[in-house]
Design a protein around this motif. Structure first.
Motif, PDB file in Angstrom:
ATOM      1  N   VAL A  12      11.532   7.368 -32.492  1.00 16.57           N
ATOM      2  CA  VAL A  12      10.085   7.262 -32.681  1.00 16.57           C
ATOM      3  C   VAL A  12       9.788   6.727 -34.081  1.00 16.57           C
ATOM      4  O   VAL A  12       8.948   5.846 -34.259  1.00 16.57           O
ATOM      5  CB  VAL A  12       9.414   8.630 -32.473  1.00 16.57           C
ATOM      6  CG1 VAL A  12       7.908   8.498 -32.598  1.00 16.57           C
ATOM      7  CG2 VAL A  12       9.763   9.191 -31.113  1.00 16.57           C
ATOM      8  N   TYR A  58       2.343  11.661 -38.018  1.00 18.68           N
ATOM      9  CA  TYR A  58       2.047  11.059 -36.719  1.00 18.68           C
ATOM     10  C   TYR A  58       0.555  10.803 -36.550  1.00 18.68           C
ATOM     11  O   TYR A  58       0.152   9.835 -35.912  1.00 18.68           O
ATOM     12  CB  TYR A  58       2.587  11.930 -35.592  1.00 18.68           C
ATOM     13  CG  TYR A  58       4.084  11.898 -35.526  1.00 18.68           C
ATOM     14  CD1 TYR A  58       4.739  10.725 -35.187  1.00 18.68           C
ATOM     15  CD2 TYR A  58       4.854  13.014 -35.827  1.00 18.68           C
ATOM     16  CE1 TYR A  58       6.114  10.666 -35.150  1.00 18.68           C
ATOM     17  CE2 TYR A  58       6.231  12.968 -35.791  1.00 18.68           C
ATOM     18  CZ  TYR A  58       6.861  11.793 -35.449  1.00 18.68           C
ATOM     19  OH  TYR A  58       8.213  11.731 -35.409  1.00 18.68           O
ATOM     20  N   PHE A 115      -1.070   7.276 -35.731  1.00 13.56           N
ATOM     21  CA  PHE A 115      -2.044   7.153 -34.641  1.00 13.56           C
ATOM     22  C   PHE A 115      -3.284   6.405 -35.130  1.00 13.56           C
ATOM     23  O   PHE A 115      -3.745   5.443 -34.512  1.00 13.56           O
ATOM     24  CB  PHE A 115      -2.403   8.568 -34.170  1.00 13.56           C
ATOM     25  CG  PHE A 115      -3.283   8.609 -32.959  1.00 13.56           C
ATOM     26  CD1 PHE A 115      -2.758   8.371 -31.705  1.00 13.56           C
ATOM     27  CD2 PHE A 115      -4.631   8.891 -33.080  1.00 13.56           C
ATOM     28  CE1 PHE A 115      -3.573   8.412 -30.585  1.00 13.56           C
ATOM     29  CE2 PHE A 115      -5.446   8.936 -31.970  1.00 13.56           C
ATOM     30  CZ  PHE A 115      -4.914   8.694 -30.727  1.00 13.56           C
ATOM     31  N   LEU A 150      -2.617   2.715 -35.901  1.00 10.95           N
ATOM     32  CA  LEU A 150      -2.453   1.862 -34.724  1.00 10.95           C
ATOM     33  C   LEU A 150      -3.790   1.612 -34.044  1.00 10.95           C
ATOM     34  O   LEU A 150      -4.002   0.562 -33.442  1.00 10.95           O
ATOM     35  CB  LEU A 150      -1.480   2.496 -33.744  1.00 10.95           C
ATOM     36  CG  LEU A 150      -0.010   2.300 -34.084  1.00 10.95           C
ATOM     37  CD1 LEU A 150       0.854   3.000 -33.068  1.00 10.95           C
ATOM     38  CD2 LEU A 150       0.324   0.823 -34.113  1.00 10.95           C
ATOM     39  N   LEU A 177       4.529   7.550 -22.516  1.00 10.73           N
ATOM     40  CA  LEU A 177       5.642   8.487 -22.641  1.00 10.73           C
ATOM     41  C   LEU A 177       5.095   9.802 -23.181  1.00 10.73           C
ATOM     42  O   LEU A 177       5.807  10.610 -23.742  1.00 10.73           O
ATOM     43  CB  LEU A 177       6.715   7.945 -23.579  1.00 10.73           C
ATOM     44  CG  LEU A 177       7.824   7.140 -22.940  1.00 10.73           C
ATOM     45  CD1 LEU A 177       8.806   6.683 -23.996  1.00 10.73           C
ATOM     46  CD2 LEU A 177       8.555   7.928 -21.878  1.00 10.73           C
ATOM     47  N   MET A 200       3.375   3.579 -28.096  1.00 12.77           N
ATOM     48  CA  MET A 200       3.516   4.283 -29.373  1.00 12.77           C
ATOM     49  C   MET A 200       2.405   5.298 -29.573  1.00 12.77           C
ATOM     50  O   MET A 200       2.616   6.371 -30.126  1.00 12.77           O
ATOM     51  CB  MET A 200       3.505   3.283 -30.531  1.00 12.77           C
ATOM     52  CG  MET A 200       4.732   2.440 -30.636  1.00 12.77           C
ATOM     53  SD  MET A 200       6.217   3.400 -30.623  1.00 12.77           S
ATOM     54  CE  MET A 200       5.952   4.399 -32.082  1.00 12.77           C
ATOM     55  N   LEU A 201       1.198   4.948 -29.134  1.00 11.98           N
ATOM     56  CA  LEU A 201       0.082   5.883 -29.299  1.00 11.98           C
ATOM     57  C   LEU A 201       0.323   7.147 -28.472  1.00 11.98           C
ATOM     58  O   LEU A 201       0.078   8.261 -28.933  1.00 11.98           O
ATOM     59  CB  LEU A 201      -1.236   5.211 -28.896  1.00 11.98           C
ATOM     60  CG  LEU A 201      -1.767   4.199 -29.924  1.00 11.98           C
ATOM     61  CD1 LEU A 201      -2.883   3.361 -29.327  1.00 11.98           C
ATOM     62  CD2 LEU A 201      -2.258   4.914 -31.165  1.00 11.98           C
ATOM     63  N   LEU A 251       3.210   8.287 -27.628  1.00 13.23           N
ATOM     64  CA  LEU A 251       4.288   9.006 -28.320  1.00 13.23           C
ATOM     65  C   LEU A 251       3.740   9.770 -29.516  1.00 13.23           C
ATOM     66  O   LEU A 251       4.140  10.907 -29.794  1.00 13.23           O
ATOM     67  CB  LEU A 251       5.352   8.025 -28.805  1.00 13.23           C
ATOM     68  CG  LEU A 251       6.381   7.578 -27.794  1.00 13.23           C
ATOM     69  CD1 LEU A 251       7.325   6.562 -28.423  1.00 13.23           C
ATOM     70  CD2 LEU A 251       7.176   8.755 -27.296  1.00 13.23           C
ATOM     71  N   ALA A 252       2.789   9.124 -30.241  1.00 10.94           N
ATOM     72  CA  ALA A 252       2.216   9.782 -31.413  1.00 10.94           C
ATOM     73  C   ALA A 252       1.460  11.041 -31.001  1.00 10.94           C
ATOM     74  O   ALA A 252       1.565  12.087 -31.657  1.00 10.94           O
ATOM     75  CB  ALA A 252       1.285   8.815 -32.148  1.00 10.94           C
ATOM     76  N   ILE A 253       0.724  10.962 -29.890  1.00 11.81           N
ATOM     77  CA  ILE A 253      -0.041  12.137 -29.445  1.00 11.81           C
ATOM     78  C   ILE A 253       0.897  13.300 -29.148  1.00 11.81           C
ATOM     79  O   ILE A 253       0.692  14.427 -29.612  1.00 11.81           O
ATOM     80  CB  ILE A 253      -0.868  11.787 -28.189  1.00 11.81           C
ATOM     81  CG1 ILE A 253      -1.975  10.810 -28.558  1.00 11.81           C
ATOM     82  CG2 ILE A 253      -1.462  13.046 -27.567  1.00 11.81           C
ATOM     83  CD1 ILE A 253      -2.723  10.262 -27.374  1.00 11.81           C
ATOM     84  N   SER A 310       3.887  13.729 -30.204  1.00 11.16           N
ATOM     85  CA  SER A 310       4.574  14.170 -31.420  1.00 11.16           C
ATOM     86  C   SER A 310       3.669  15.061 -32.269  1.00 11.16           C
ATOM     87  O   SER A 310       4.105  16.087 -32.794  1.00 11.16           O
ATOM     88  CB  SER A 310       5.021  12.976 -32.251  1.00 11.16           C
ATOM     89  OG  SER A 310       5.867  12.153 -31.501  1.00 11.16           O
TER      90      SER A 310
END
Lengths: 289, 323
Positions: A224, A268, A272, A275, B58, B114-115, B117-119, B121
């Motif tokens: 990640v 993270y 977020f 992005l 994911l 990725m977003l 995954l960020a959530i 994480s």
């Protein structure tokens, strides 16, 4: 205060160098081949384990690091030809799934062979000692990371910006069809670049084992982070991923010093927000037309 | 025509019949059956978002974990009534699904991935840190539940949990079936295949995606609540990235866009995990990874596509013979 600030900066930069070293291969593969490669961390992990195995048996650390890079590169070449190649034509979902499958296989294999516990790389004694850098003592290992990371980044920059290979690579990243049309062997370029990228990941896994400790969960746990570097920096952007890796390393280190308990999810959350603000990364790819 | 309908009806009855038969045939291991049904529901929720609507995520574990923690905390702090707790879990995950979905669904591809995954994480790191609330590494313990409707008590034999899971799964399955066969469901099919064209013919793409993402989140949250209730325990692993990976594997093994894909995939996954874990605790990761690679490279439609894939191969071979 000044010396404290410098310490945080050095910690952040050395961490960022490792992130950069491992992620730079990923940024090129994702930019060039448009493959969502979640298995990139697996190559770093395998490199790390190779180095750990050799150094624990008394092998010279630098030779072991080279062997790690070679092993990861060889595995990269083989997998590019066999399991990645069919993926180029498939959708993102298939790519995500297959590469996750690869991560599972690598994790299972590593656990079978090396056990489920953290697996140390033995660094030479002069790297594990602190070094006097004028205003305070500082771990020599982290200085070594900064130096080697900077050297490799410089080398990569020279190659990418000044060699024919670099020109071809940049052309293929920008427009693969046009590059093919002017006679560049893009397929060979894919394989060689993937191989080099995996080799760098293996090297990074070996060198960085003192920060990103080796364990079977490595491949899934840190991928990640590597993806964040690539996406935040902008796919296919070499400079972008360098900036992103440094920023990430420094932000994470700052967080650990000042808001220790909130640091992980702050990181993270920052990613977020970033992005959402810039979906194509800090340095967006120049042409995607 | 009528015969085809009879066959289809029998086909639909098979998995549910198996579930009932299992209850009487293997009373000693109902917990395993309950786990299978929970994972089927979880995989089905992913099928709606990923399979039908093509939302590359994911982060499905975020909702599973959120549902589990909500149900667990609700039982400890608010009320031991399982049904209220379950509804609370669905409500919370719907809300979070709608909020996060509204933020991320305008993106696509790797950024979206990725977003998500960020959530997951962020949530998992938060759960790890907030030990007062979640118990951290030790997990959420001390969940006590009243009997369902004041009659059916949760006990160590897991009979109540088994039927509870079965009924919830059936309810969601009926709803999911109605959704995917509705005009709304068809529009999702279109959005997955070509969002630009769908927008051009006037489909409100973003709203449709948000709707299915929210429903999918609620379904995953419901599966999480079932898991918390059935085991009376919530561990940090519910929010793990591996959990997201696992449910994806379960769905893909069975095959996407069939609703029944999750039934086959989750069952096989858990059985394989159970058996290979007995050989060696980590062997299953190897096996599952290998299965996943083979599925993607050879069987695009998952195991449910095995028959048709063989038929296609035969046709191709025969066509080659004729030539």
């Amino acid at each position: 205060m000044g010396s404290f600030g410098l310490t945080v900066l050095l910690d952040g930069i050395s961490y960022g160098m490792i992130l950069f070293l491992i992620s730079v291969g990923l940024t090129v593969t994702m930019g060039l081949m448009r493959v969502v490669n979640l298995a990139h961390g697996a190559f770093a992990m395998i490199g790390g384990y190779v180095a750990g195995y050799l150094t624990q048996r008394g092998c010279n650390f630098y030779l072991a690091a080279l062997a790690a890079a070679a092993a990861a590169a060889a595995l990269g070449a083989v997998t590019e030809r066999t399991i990645y190649r069919p993926l180029y034509r498939k959708g993102e979902l298939a790519q995500v799934l297959l590469t996750i499958g690869f991560v599972f296989v690598a994790t299972g294999a590593v656990t079978e062979i090396f056990g489920a516990f953290p697996y140390p790389v033995v660094f030479p004694p002069y790297l594990t000692r602190p070094l006097d850098i004028g205003f305070r003592q500082y771990p020599a290992y982290r200085l070594f990371l900064i130096a080697s990371g900077a050297a490799i980044a410089l080398l990569l920059w020279l190659v990418l910006d000044n060699s024919l290979y670099g020109a071809r690579l940049r052309a293929a990243v920008d427009n693969p069809r046009m590059a093919r049309a002017v006679g560049i062997n893009v397929s060979l370029l894919f394989t060689s670049t993937f191989t080099v990228g995996c080799g760098l990941a293996g090297l990074g896994g070996a060198l960085g084992a003192g920060i990103l400790s080796l364990e079977p969960a490595y491949a899934l746990k840190y991928v990640v982070l590597f993806l964040v570097v690539v996406i935040v920096g902008g796919e296919g952007s070499f400079e972008g991923s360098f900036v992103a890796a440094m920023a990430l390393g420094i932000i994470d280190t700052l967080g650990k010093y000042f808001v220790a308990e909130a640091a992980p999810y702050l990181l993270y959350t920052a990613v977020f927000a970033l992005l959402l603000w810039r979906p194509k990364g800090l340095v967006p790819p120049r042409s995607l037309a | 025509m009528r015969r085809a309908r009879v066959v289809a009806a029998i086909g639909h009855a098979v998995p549910w019949a198996i579930a009932v038969v299992y209850f009487f045939a293997v009373p000693s291991d109902l917990d395993f059956g309950t786990q299978v049904m929970i994972w089927i529901l979880f995989a089905m929720s992913l099928d709606l978002a990923l399979g039908y609507a093509g939302i590359l995520t994911l982060g499905q574990a975020a909702f599973f974990g959120l549902g589990a923690y909500t149900a667990g905390l609700f039982a400890i702090h608010l009320s031991p009534d399982p049904l209220l707790g379950h509804l609370a879990a669905i409500g919370v995950t719907m809300l979070v699904g709608a909020l996060t979905g509204a933020m991320i669904l305008h993106t696509t591809g790797v950024t979206l991935l990725m977003l998500t995954l960020a959530i997951v994480s962020v949530l998992s790191q938060y759960a790890n840190q907030a030990t007062d609330l979640t118990g951290g590494d030790n997990g959420l313990q001390g969940i006590r539940l009243d009997p369902i409707f004041g009659v059916f008590e949760f006990n160590i034999f897991g009979k109540t949990a088994y039927f509870y899971a079965l009924v919830v799964l059936f309810g969601w399955f009926v709803l999911a079936r109605r959704i995917v066969h509705s005009p709304f469901g068809r529009s999702l099919d279109g959005i997955r295949q070509n969002p630009h064209r769908m927008r051009a013919i006037g489909t409100p793409v973003w709203w449709r995606l948000l709707a299915i993402y929210t429903i999918s989140a609620a379904m995953a949250g419901s599966a999480g609540a079932l898991s918390a209730h059935a085991t009376r325990f919530v561990g940090l692993s519910v929010l793990d990235l591996l959990t997201s990976g696992t449910v994806t594997v379960a769905l893909i093994l069975g095959g996407t866009r069939r609703l029944y894909g999750g039934f086959i995939g989750a069952t096989i996954y858990l059985v394989v995990q159970d058996y290979s874990a007995k050989i060696s605790p980590f062997f299953w990761e190897f096996v599952v990874g290998g299965l996943l690679i083979a599925t993607v490279l050879l069987l695009e439609g998952g195991l449910l596509d095995f028959g048709p894939a063989v038929l296609r191969l035969r046709d191709r071979w025969q066509a080659g013979q004729r030539r």
